[in-house]
Design a protein around this motif. Structure first.
Motif, mmCIF file in Angstrom:
data_model
loop_
_atom_site.group_PDB
_atom_site.id
_atom_site.type_symbol
_atom_site.label_atom_id
_atom_site.label_comp_id
_atom_site.label_asym_id
_atom_site.label_seq_id
_atom_site.Cartn_x
_atom_site.Cartn_y
_atom_site.Cartn_z
ATOM 1 N N TYR A 172 0.859 -1.174 0.000
ATOM 2 C CA TYR A 172 0.000 0.000 0.000
ATOM 3 C C TYR A 172 0.892 1.219 0.000
ATOM 4 O O TYR A 172 1.907 1.247 0.692
ATOM 5 N N SER A 173 0.553 2.195 -0.779
ATOM 6 C CA SER A 173 1.388 3.390 -0.852
ATOM 7 C C SER A 173 1.239 4.222 0.421
ATOM 8 O O SER A 173 0.136 4.437 0.914
ATOM 9 N N THR A 174 2.363 4.666 0.960
ATOM 10 C CA THR A 174 2.283 5.441 2.196
ATOM 11 C C THR A 174 1.978 6.908 1.940
ATOM 12 O O THR A 174 1.372 7.568 2.763
ATOM 13 N N ASP A 175 2.397 7.410 0.795
ATOM 14 C CA ASP A 175 2.316 8.853 0.613
ATOM 15 C C ASP A 175 1.018 9.337 -0.027
ATOM 16 O O ASP A 175 0.383 10.257 0.455
ATOM 17 N N TYR A 176 0.615 8.725 -1.114
ATOM 18 C CA TYR A 176 -0.568 9.216 -1.828
ATOM 19 C C TYR A 176 -1.500 8.044 -2.075
ATOM 20 O O TYR A 176 -1.695 7.619 -3.212
ATOM 21 N N PRO A 177 -2.059 7.474 -1.018
ATOM 22 C CA PRO A 177 -2.650 6.143 -1.129
ATOM 23 C C PRO A 177 -3.952 6.057 -1.914
ATOM 24 O O PRO A 177 -4.168 5.076 -2.592
ATOM 25 N N GLU A 178 -4.814 7.084 -1.840
ATOM 26 C CA GLU A 178 -6.156 6.911 -2.420
ATOM 27 C C GLU A 178 -6.076 6.594 -3.899
ATOM 28 O O GLU A 178 -6.687 5.649 -4.390
ATOM 29 N N VAL A 179 -5.314 7.433 -4.619
ATOM 30 C CA VAL A 179 -5.235 7.281 -6.064
ATOM 31 C C VAL A 179 -4.393 6.055 -6.420
ATOM 32 O O VAL A 179 -4.765 5.228 -7.251
ATOM 33 N N ASP A 180 -3.273 5.969 -5.744
ATOM 34 C CA ASP A 180 -2.320 4.912 -6.028
ATOM 35 C C ASP A 180 -2.911 3.515 -5.822
ATOM 36 O O ASP A 180 -2.645 2.594 -6.589
ATOM 37 N N ALA A 181 -3.734 3.386 -4.781
ATOM 38 C CA ALA A 181 -4.311 2.083 -4.460
ATOM 39 C C ALA A 181 -5.185 1.572 -5.613
ATOM 40 O O ALA A 181 -5.249 0.365 -5.861
ATOM 41 N N LEU A 182 -5.849 2.497 -6.319
ATOM 42 C CA LEU A 182 -6.710 2.093 -7.437
ATOM 43 C C LEU A 182 -5.871 1.470 -8.544
ATOM 44 O O LEU A 182 -6.221 0.419 -9.091
#
Lengths: 233, 113
Positions: A172-182
């Motif tokens: 899971y991305s620590t910095d910019y998770p909302e967009v990255d998780a998609l």
């Protein structure tokens, strides 16, 4: 109850949200799910306010940022055998009465990750011009990278099934998770469904994304996404 | 031997001694010390064989040999910094995971009581 006996945990990442957290928890508890608050090293009384309102509270010994906090929730959900994990913001902008809308695609087996969206249909949500421009840019980029049209990429109101819980617990991305998780979810073959929900403006506290910082935020997310797209998985 | 090369030699040997001392005091891990030892050895070689530098410089058509030395030095520093950034990224990933584990463990511990 609409969850059909599946184990559902509602993850609420919170950083200094003592004023709004209690109300959010009480609203969610009406739907008889486990509420798990990740107190991300708050300096105020967020943790005890959450416990008083009836939530399970994991207090992180130091501030990890939203991504690290949310991932703690997924890790917990994975270890404790939850079937569905729902993410809800602590600031009260997500309405618990909309929960069933993002749970339904998962219960129907239609999607692995359901996203509560402000933009897919006409809702009462209003935002500033600069913010909307940023959201459109991010939406275009995510659409390009995933090959699926996604409108509200930064929405923190989402539901994940067991497969996605497992994926997010491990990466899971620590910095910019909302967009990255998609993008991460799509790359791993997860099916994403965006559903229209009503959202409020924040009822207390300060958003981590102020108008002044939104341009900076969008630029950083775009760079991070492009860098990620260089990776194979 | 020109004085400057003698000075370089003394500095290089001093550098290697400092690295060895840091390893001895466990302030520097062996794994990372090797890098610095190679760097120090390179410095010794270059300062005791000044004609090597001149020869390589003339091969590469560098007019002023010390400029080549600066260039090599800067490149080595860049690579080292990049390597350190990689290490920091790896470490911060581990710190995040540890913090999460500690949070979950604390929660489970409290539940048991």
């Amino acid at each position: 109850m609409f969850t059909q006996d599946r184990k559902v945990v509602v993850i609420i990442p919170a950083y200094n949200e003592q004023d709004s957290i209690g109300l959010v928890i009480k609203q969610v508890l009406q739907y008889h799910c486990t509420v798990l608050v990740i107190d991300d090293g708050s300096s105020d009384q967020t943790g005890s306010a959450a416990a008083k309102a009836g939530a399970e509270v994991i207090s992180l010994p130091q501030n990890l940022g939203i991504g690290g906090a949310v991932q703690t929730g997924y890790l917990f959900a994975f270890r404790h055998g939850y079937d569905i994990a729902v993410q809800v913001d602590a600031d009260g902008q997500h309405k618990p009465r909309e929960l069933h809308k993002i749970l339904q695609p998962l219960l129907d087996g239609e999607a692995d990750l359901a996203l509560g969206s402000r933009y897919i249909a006409k809702t009462s949500f209003k935002s500033s011009f600069s913010r909307r421009t940023g959201m459109i840019l991010l939406s275009l980029l995510v659409t390009m990278l995933t090959g699926q049209r996604i409108y509200d990429t930064t929405s923190g109101f989402r539901a994940a099934n067991r497969k996605v819980i497992e994926l997010f617990a491990h990466e899971y991305s620590t910095d910019y998770p909302e967009v990255d998780a998609l993008v991460l979810a799509r790359k791993n073959g997860m099916r994403i469904k965006e559903v229209s929900v009503e959202m409020d403006q924040r009822c207390a506290g300060e958003s981590s994304i102020t108008p002044f910082r939104s341009a900076y935020y969008v630029t950083k997310v775009i760079l991070a996404l492009l860098v990620r797209s260089l990776r194979s998985v | 031997m020109k004085e400057i090369f003698l000075l370089c030699l003394i500095l290089s040997i001093g550098f290697i001694l400092v690295v060895a001392g840091l390893v001895h005091k466990k302030l520097l891990r062996e794994q990372h010390a090797i890098l610095w030892l190679i760097f120090g050895a390179g410095m010794i070689v270059l300062s005791t064989n000044s004609m090597w530098l001149d020869r390589i410089a003339s091969l590469l058509e560098v007019q002023y040999p010390p400029a080549l030395l600066f260039f090599i030095g800067i490149m080595v520093c860049l690579v080292l910094i990049l390597y350190l950034t990689v290490l920091v990224s790896k470490l911060s990933g581990r710190v995040v995971r540890l913090t999460q584990e500690v949070g979950i463990l604390k929660y489970e511990e409290d539940k048991r009581e």
